[in-house]
Scaffold this active site. Sequence first.
Site, PDB file in Angstrom:
ATOM      1  N   SER A  40     129.745 -13.968  47.982  1.00 54.61           N
ATOM      2  CA  SER A  40     128.809 -14.744  48.775  1.00 54.61           C
ATOM      3  C   SER A  40     127.683 -13.889  49.295  1.00 54.61           C
ATOM      4  O   SER A  40     127.914 -12.859  49.908  1.00 54.61           O
ATOM      5  CB  SER A  40     129.534 -15.369  49.972  1.00 54.61           C
ATOM      6  OG  SER A  40     128.605 -15.949  50.857  1.00 54.61           O
ATOM      7  N   CYS A  41     126.463 -14.330  49.039  1.00 58.20           N
ATOM      8  CA  CYS A  41     125.321 -13.811  49.782  1.00 58.20           C
ATOM      9  C   CYS A  41     125.198 -14.645  51.060  1.00 58.20           C
ATOM     10  O   CYS A  41     125.757 -15.725  51.159  1.00 58.20           O
ATOM     11  CB  CYS A  41     124.036 -13.939  48.971  1.00 58.20           C
ATOM     12  SG  CYS A  41     124.016 -12.987  47.443  1.00 58.20           S
ATOM     13  N   ASP A  42     124.452 -14.122  52.007  1.00 59.69           N
ATOM     14  CA  ASP A  42     124.136 -14.896  53.203  1.00 59.69           C
ATOM     15  C   ASP A  42     122.648 -14.761  53.448  1.00 59.69           C
ATOM     16  O   ASP A  42     122.111 -13.648  53.483  1.00 59.69           O
ATOM     17  CB  ASP A  42     124.926 -14.394  54.409  1.00 59.69           C
ATOM     18  CG  ASP A  42     126.396 -14.761  54.306  1.00 59.69           C
ATOM     19  OD1 ASP A  42     126.727 -15.914  54.561  1.00 59.69           O
ATOM     20  OD2 ASP A  42     127.197 -13.886  53.944  1.00 59.69           O
ATOM     21  N   GLU A 127     120.650 -17.956  46.425  1.00 55.23           N
ATOM     22  CA  GLU A 127     122.106 -17.874  46.488  1.00 55.23           C
ATOM     23  C   GLU A 127     122.709 -18.592  45.291  1.00 55.23           C
ATOM     24  O   GLU A 127     122.151 -19.572  44.791  1.00 55.23           O
ATOM     25  CB  GLU A 127     122.625 -18.573  47.752  1.00 55.23           C
ATOM     26  CG  GLU A 127     121.954 -18.149  49.024  1.00 55.23           C
ATOM     27  CD  GLU A 127     122.789 -17.185  49.833  1.00 55.23           C
ATOM     28  OE1 GLU A 127     124.006 -17.154  49.601  1.00 55.23           O
ATOM     29  OE2 GLU A 127     122.226 -16.479  50.667  1.00 55.23           O
TER      30      GLU A 127
END
Length: 447
Positions: A40-42, A127
């Site tokens: 996961s990117c944020d 994302e």
Amino acid sequence: MTVPEFSLITVLPEQAVSEAPAIRTELRSSSMSIPEYPSSCDCLVSLPPASLSPVVIFAKNSDRPCLEVQEIVYYGAATHPPGSKVMCTYVEVEQTPKTLAVLLSRPAWLWGAEMGANEMGVCIGNEAVWTKEPVEECDALLGMDLVRLALERAPSAKVAVKVITDLLAQYGQGGSCKEEPQPFMYHNTFLLCDRFEAYVLETAGPYWAVERITEGARNISNQLSIGTMIWQEHPQLRSHALAQGWWNGTEEFNFRVVYSLKTQPVRMEAAKARYQAGRENITAQSMMQILRDKESGICMDSGGFRTTSSMVSVLPRCPHLPCIHLLTATPDPSRSVFKPFVFGPRVTQVPWVLSPTFGENDPLRQTPRFQTHVDRRHELYRHHQRALEASEGNEDTQRNLQDKQRKIEAENLKLVNNLLSGIETPDPSDLSDLFLHCVEQELALYK
């Protein structure tokens, strides 16, 4: 183990790792296990009144395969002859007559960018997302290509939304997003902002929806987040959902509910908790702390993935103040230094954060692709990793290194705050070498 339908992660094969002995030592023991959920990117944005001062703050952690190197590249504004084309990662597209100056943080093997900014104060991050719409194996535009194309062509966040949706309609999205023989594909969501507003653009194959944000804080994290507050949408978004039986046509249309997979990754929800807890009085410093938070998973280092680069941008509402972009160019923001960049007439590429190139010998350009590995580490990356490795197992050495890193960063932030408050008002050309000087200062620490 059984991998859930939304988990498309593949593990770096041992053979591939053995072909890169120079960087093999960077693998941690936990990196070779199959993760339960996707990486996961944020991506985060804060607008007044959530921002403590009258600024828009953009931030992103880019979570990528742990061996991947991310470089910081600068391209100046340019003009292009009529009918010219530009080769993106996998496909060629029509070039625009003029392109804006851009600053990009990108995986060194591809054309596009995970995140970046342009000279007009537009910032974009993308994302990965998996939805009910199937992901097809084909060569098309990566989401990262769309980030760069929009930054090069859009003077505002609103225009950037149109650039991406037009390109999506014309060329589609697709292609492997990892430098590995086994394809790894996903669709994309985007967070776009400028000095005045922000937009969330989320896609499911060719279909998309947009939410406009004019105040407060917002974040995206590898899942659909737009509900009923749709500002614009694909013309067939609802009719397609109706035809697929995902929506009955009478209930209120909720994009997130209609197009999302039934089971959402638990880690994605958990990662939001840290940001949700601090959605007021946000500053560049507090946004950096959010990106450094390991407990929530926002700062990632597990399952063969880690935060490979981070970015925080401060976009003042006042047009006379410069937009300031702070980037790490190295993995793990909790063990890195954020360095400021300001667009100016004399900005040039900083060589110490630029990866080597391999021409036609690049695994990307060979057929079949990605059968071999090359060493893409840039100078700052090499010395940063060596310094971290040298301090492993010695708490005093680690603490001493981090204290020196934070001292450099504090000096950087003092200059940023002075620029944003108007205490220092240098000529823009005087700031052209700011990022260069900060990189050289950090290199001196590691050397």
